[in-house]
Scaffold this motif. Structure first.
Motif, PDB file in Angstrom:
ATOM      1  N   ALA A  50       2.780  -0.691  -5.383  1.00  0.00           N
ATOM      2  CA  ALA A  50       1.560  -1.847  -5.386  1.00  0.00           C
ATOM      3  C   ALA A  50       1.823  -2.299  -6.715  1.00  0.00           C
ATOM      4  O   ALA A  50       1.544  -3.556  -6.758  1.00  0.00           O
ATOM      5  CB  ALA A  50       0.128  -0.980  -5.379  1.00  0.00           C
TER       6      ALA A  50
ATOM      7  N   ASN B 278       0.875  -1.192  -0.007  1.00  0.00           N
ATOM      8  CA  ASN B 278       0.030   0.009  -0.031  1.00  0.00           C
ATOM      9  C   ASN B 278       0.830   1.447   0.014  1.00  0.00           C
ATOM     10  O   ASN B 278       0.277   2.256   0.250  1.00  0.00           O
ATOM     11  CB  ASN B 278      -1.011   0.218   1.279  1.00  0.00           C
ATOM     12  CG  ASN B 278      -2.188  -1.007   1.163  1.00  0.00           C
ATOM     13  OD1 ASN B 278      -2.167  -1.347   0.229  1.00  0.00           O
ATOM     14  ND2 ASN B 278      -2.301  -1.588   2.321  1.00  0.00           N
TER      15      ASN B 278
ATOM     16  N   ARG C 289     -10.034  -3.194   1.013  1.00  0.00           N
ATOM     17  CA  ARG C 289      -9.267  -2.100   0.418  1.00  0.00           C
ATOM     18  C   ARG C 289      -8.226  -2.523  -0.607  1.00  0.00           C
ATOM     19  O   ARG C 289      -8.237  -2.166  -1.593  1.00  0.00           O
ATOM     20  CB  ARG C 289      -7.964  -1.459   1.743  1.00  0.00           C
ATOM     21  CG  ARG C 289      -8.746  -0.462   2.424  1.00  0.00           C
ATOM     22  CD  ARG C 289      -7.606   0.248   3.105  1.00  0.00           C
ATOM     23  NE  ARG C 289      -6.968  -0.512   4.180  1.00  0.00           N
ATOM     24  CZ  ARG C 289      -7.443  -0.796   5.327  1.00  0.00           C
ATOM     25  NH1 ARG C 289      -8.416  -0.158   5.754  1.00  0.00           N
ATOM     26  NH2 ARG C 289      -6.730  -1.501   6.248  1.00  0.00           N
ATOM     27  N   GLU C 290      -7.931  -3.837  -0.241  1.00  0.00           N
ATOM     28  CA  GLU C 290      -6.947  -4.463  -1.243  1.00  0.00           C
ATOM     29  C   GLU C 290      -7.659  -4.788  -2.700  1.00  0.00           C
ATOM     30  O   GLU C 290      -7.163  -4.566  -3.795  1.00  0.00           O
ATOM     31  CB  GLU C 290      -6.221  -5.754  -0.870  1.00  0.00           C
ATOM     32  CG  GLU C 290      -5.401  -6.637  -1.753  1.00  0.00           C
ATOM     33  CD  GLU C 290      -4.207  -5.832  -2.026  1.00  0.00           C
ATOM     34  OE1 GLU C 290      -3.518  -5.932  -3.106  1.00  0.00           O
ATOM     35  OE2 GLU C 290      -3.651  -4.908  -1.281  1.00  0.00           O
TER      36      GLU C 290
ATOM     37  N   SER D 275      -0.417  -8.235  -8.262  1.00  0.00           N
ATOM     38  CA  SER D 275      -0.602  -7.221  -9.337  1.00  0.00           C
ATOM     39  C   SER D 275      -1.562  -7.747 -10.411  1.00  0.00           C
ATOM     40  O   SER D 275      -1.826  -9.067 -10.568  1.00  0.00           O
ATOM     41  CB  SER D 275       0.499  -7.020 -10.065  1.00  0.00           C
ATOM     42  OG  SER D 275       1.224  -8.108 -10.792  1.00  0.00           O
TER      43      SER D 275
ATOM     44  N   THR E  27     -10.195  -3.247  -3.697  1.00  0.00           N
ATOM     45  CA  THR E  27     -10.627  -1.868  -4.543  1.00  0.00           C
ATOM     46  C   THR E  27      -9.332  -1.523  -5.197  1.00  0.00           C
ATOM     47  O   THR E  27      -9.502  -1.039  -6.480  1.00  0.00           O
ATOM     48  CB  THR E  27     -10.816  -0.735  -3.303  1.00  0.00           C
ATOM     49  OG1 THR E  27     -11.962  -1.271  -2.544  1.00  0.00           O
ATOM     50  CG2 THR E  27     -11.513   0.437  -4.076  1.00  0.00           C
ATOM     51  N   LEU E  28      -8.031  -1.699  -4.678  1.00  0.00           N
ATOM     52  CA  LEU E  28      -6.908  -1.304  -5.290  1.00  0.00           C
ATOM     53  C   LEU E  28      -6.705  -2.169  -6.634  1.00  0.00           C
ATOM     54  O   LEU E  28      -6.377  -1.623  -7.478  1.00  0.00           O
ATOM     55  CB  LEU E  28      -5.747  -1.651  -4.430  1.00  0.00           C
ATOM     56  CG  LEU E  28      -4.297  -1.212  -4.823  1.00  0.00           C
ATOM     57  CD1 LEU E  28      -4.366   0.541  -4.661  1.00  0.00           C
ATOM     58  CD2 LEU E  28      -3.307  -1.646  -3.744  1.00  0.00           C
ATOM     59  N   ARG E  29      -6.988  -3.461  -6.368  1.00  0.00           N
ATOM     60  CA  ARG E  29      -6.818  -4.402  -7.531  1.00  0.00           C
ATOM     61  C   ARG E  29      -8.058  -4.066  -8.806  1.00  0.00           C
ATOM     62  O   ARG E  29      -7.575  -4.118  -9.745  1.00  0.00           O
ATOM     63  CB  ARG E  29      -6.759  -5.920  -7.012  1.00  0.00           C
ATOM     64  CG  ARG E  29      -5.843  -6.180  -6.379  1.00  0.00           C
ATOM     65  CD  ARG E  29      -6.025  -7.650  -6.036  1.00  0.00           C
ATOM     66  NE  ARG E  29      -5.168  -7.963  -5.035  1.00  0.00           N
ATOM     67  CZ  ARG E  29      -4.864  -9.250  -4.673  1.00  0.00           C
ATOM     68  NH1 ARG E  29      -5.470 -10.185  -5.453  1.00  0.00           N
ATOM     69  NH2 ARG E  29      -3.851  -9.755  -3.934  1.00  0.00           N
TER      70      ARG E  29
ATOM     71  N   GLU F 285      -9.197  -4.903   5.483  1.00  0.00           N
ATOM     72  CA  GLU F 285      -8.031  -4.893   4.600  1.00  0.00           C
ATOM     73  C   GLU F 285      -8.136  -5.642   3.394  1.00  0.00           C
ATOM     74  O   GLU F 285      -7.786  -5.192   2.191  1.00  0.00           O
ATOM     75  CB  GLU F 285      -7.096  -5.569   5.439  1.00  0.00           C
ATOM     76  CG  GLU F 285      -6.311  -5.049   6.713  1.00  0.00           C
ATOM     77  CD  GLU F 285      -5.529  -5.812   7.503  1.00  0.00           C
ATOM     78  OE1 GLU F 285      -5.536  -7.092   7.351  1.00  0.00           O
ATOM     79  OE2 GLU F 285      -4.671  -5.393   8.501  1.00  0.00           O
TER      80      GLU F 285
ATOM     81  N   GLN G 190      -8.935  -1.187  -9.264  1.00  0.00           N
ATOM     82  CA  GLN G 190      -8.513  -0.040  -9.819  1.00  0.00           C
ATOM     83  C   GLN G 190      -7.481  -0.257 -11.085  1.00  0.00           C
ATOM     84  O   GLN G 190      -7.497   0.261 -12.101  1.00  0.00           O
ATOM     85  CB  GLN G 190      -7.900   1.105  -8.913  1.00  0.00           C
ATOM     86  CG  GLN G 190      -8.901   1.719  -8.183  1.00  0.00           C
ATOM     87  CD  GLN G 190      -8.449   2.351  -7.088  1.00  0.00           C
ATOM     88  OE1 GLN G 190      -7.609   2.392  -6.719  1.00  0.00           O
ATOM     89  NE2 GLN G 190      -9.560   3.361  -6.413  1.00  0.00           N
ATOM     90  N   ARG G 191      -6.688  -1.180 -10.863  1.00  0.00           N
ATOM     91  CA  ARG G 191      -5.649  -1.716 -11.428  1.00  0.00           C
ATOM     92  C   ARG G 191      -6.207  -2.561 -12.694  1.00  0.00           C
ATOM     93  O   ARG G 191      -5.765  -2.188 -13.941  1.00  0.00           O
ATOM     94  CB  ARG G 191      -4.827  -2.500 -10.937  1.00  0.00           C
ATOM     95  CG  ARG G 191      -3.394  -1.815  -9.913  1.00  0.00           C
ATOM     96  CD  ARG G 191      -2.552  -2.731  -9.344  1.00  0.00           C
ATOM     97  NE  ARG G 191      -2.180  -2.314  -7.994  1.00  0.00           N
ATOM     98  CZ  ARG G 191      -1.967  -3.449  -6.945  1.00  0.00           C
ATOM     99  NH1 ARG G 191      -2.125  -4.655  -7.312  1.00  0.00           N
ATOM    100  NH2 ARG G 191      -1.621  -2.935  -5.732  1.00  0.00           N
TER     101      ARG G 191
END
Lengths: 274, 190
Positions: A190, A186, A222-223, A196, A225-227, A219, A229-230
């Motif tokens: 990332a 984070n 959050r993770e 990834s 959401t991040l993925r 957690e 976005q990627r």
């Protein structure tokens, strides 16, 4: 009339697609028998419900998707000789005549040499798209420690090697283990984490499931959401690459559509002929 | 569509004419998707099955016997795809239909009709796939018993039995769900 007789006659009536009201004997029985009336009423409801759900329509662009899917899988095609009636023969798709408006526009006005190229272009587009995907996957591969990238990285997706953190977790499953690299990413690096978007298929899914079961809900959220976005970013890059590829193909054929016109088979792609 | 035009389209498809392929799909996508949707009960699954049906049809078009009707042949392939999808689904976790599949409407009458359609869909999901397919081909696609027998590759007598059993089972399920209690009076007063 007994109930068994009613049911048999009612089924025969339905088989002839006639309404209950067309047989006065059956109507008379329903007035006396509650269960047979219920059967007849139930059938009416059933047919009404069937009628209401009949207006379901297939999604927009369905036919185009089907033909595209067919063409992408068209290594060979069954053909018949309509005149001789000879049995089907299997021809390579590149031997098909292209006398129609295909996905790259009308080829009728093109020289024969160009028309002969058309069947190859679908494959060319597929190859370019596949290359783009492979390149994107390789650039997004994990670079953990001394592990080499490239094709070995791809192999690690199919048969992921457990990280040190994972090995520690396996050794002491009951303990709270240090945060694996997948989650610790984070802090701005990332894109280099093992979680990834380059991790595709079952291995990626397995990783996600582990994440959800091992970490707290927040957690994991959050993770995820991040993925997402990627993934969104990757999808945009792929679309852009495909747009470039299709544009190049149009240019090669020489019958590129007018500015602003969309590709018939990929209307969402942005084509630029500036 | 006349037999002549379908033969013409098929010939063009066999020659690799993509416009003809599009025409063929557009011509028959309604009944194929309709059957898949009724059989599978989910829009996305139905689209997948319908797409797979057409891809197979286009790939094996040369196997179609021009002396027979085209649509029953097509529906037979769609039925097979649906049965395969159902078998696959029975081995995998069940996906509930997305909320967006259900249409929102303000009027009470439409809501009642939607509710009924949803109950019928649920009831259809509960009966055996072969009963469901035979019932749908008869009542939804208005095919004759002979055609259904050809589509499902079963004797006419068996098809009749399946349709009769499907009717009784479906009505019985709707009764158990109290869907048709209020409608009984309507039939009895006819």
């Amino acid at each position: 009339m007994r109930c068994e007789q009613f049911e048999s006659a009612w089924q025969a009536l339905m088989d002839e697609r006639r309404p209950l009201q067309s047989d006065p004997h059956l109507v008379a029985h329903t007035l006396k028998c509650e269960s047979c009336a219920a059967l007849a009423a139930g059938m009416e409801s059933l047919l009404d419900g069937l009628d209401f759900g009949r207006d379901q329509e297939v999604g927009e662009g369905f036919a185009q998707r089907v033909v595209m899917a067919r063409l992408l899988r068209a290594d060979t095609i069954d053909t018949i000789d309509a005149h001789s009636g000879s049995p089907p023969t299997r021809l390579a798709s590149h031997s098909l005549p292209a006398t129609h408006a295909g996905p790259l526009g009308s080829a009728a006005g093109q020289p024969a040499r160009v028309r002969g190229l058309i069947p190859f272009l679908g494959r060319a587009a597929l190859l370019v798209a596949a290359s783009c995907l492979v390149m994107l996957s390789l650039t997004a591969m994990p670079h953990r420690g001394a592990r080499p990238n490239g094709l070995k990285g791809l192999a690690s997706v199919a048969h992921p090697t457990p990280s040190r953190a994972e090995r520690q977790r396996a050794a002491a499953p009951g303990d709270r283990q240090p945060m694996p690299e997948t989650i610790a990413a984070n802090d701005g690096v990332a894109a280099e984490s093992s979680a990834s978007v380059g991790q595709l298929g079952d291995a990626g899914l397995h990783d996600l499931m582990n994440l959800i079961t091992e970490r707290s809900r927040d957690e994991a959220a959050r993770e995820l959401t991040l993925r997402m976005q990627r993934l969104d970013d990757t999808a945009r890059r792929i679309t852009s690459s495909l747009g470039t590829a299709v544009t190049a193909i149009y240019r090669t054929v020489g019958n590129q559509p007018a500015s602003g016109e969309k590709s018939a088979f990929a209307p969402n792609l942005q084509l630029s002929f500036s | 569509m006349s037999a002549f035009s379908i033969h013409h389209i098929v010939q063009r498809c066999l020659a690799g004419d993509e416009a003809a392929m599009l025409e063929l799909v557009e011509q028959f996508q309604g009944p194929v998707f309709g059957l898949c949707y009724r059989m599978l009960g989910q829009r996305q699954d139905a689209e997948d099955a319908a797409q797979e049906t057409f891809v197979r049809v286009l790939r094996h078009l040369a196997k179609w016997d021009p002396s027979r009707e085209f649509e029953p042949w097509l529906l037979a392939i769609a039925g097979n795809r649906c049965r395969t999808a159902l078998a696959r689904r029975s081995r995998a976790p069940r996906n509930e239909p997305l909320a967006e599949d259900r249409v929102e409407d303000a009027t009470q009458e439409t809501q009642a009709a939607e509710l009924l359609a949803e109950e019928v869909r649920l009831a259809l999901e509960q009966v055996r796939p072969e009963y469901r397919e035979a019932f749908l081909l008869f009542h939804d696609h208005e095919r004759s018993y002979l055609e259904i027998a050809e589509i499902m590759d079963a004797p006419v007598g068996t098809i009749k039995t399946w349709v009769h059993r499907a009717r009784k089972e479906l009505v019985s399920r709707l009764h158990r769900r109290s869907v048709i209690q209020d409608r009984r009076h309507a039939v009895r007063t006819v």
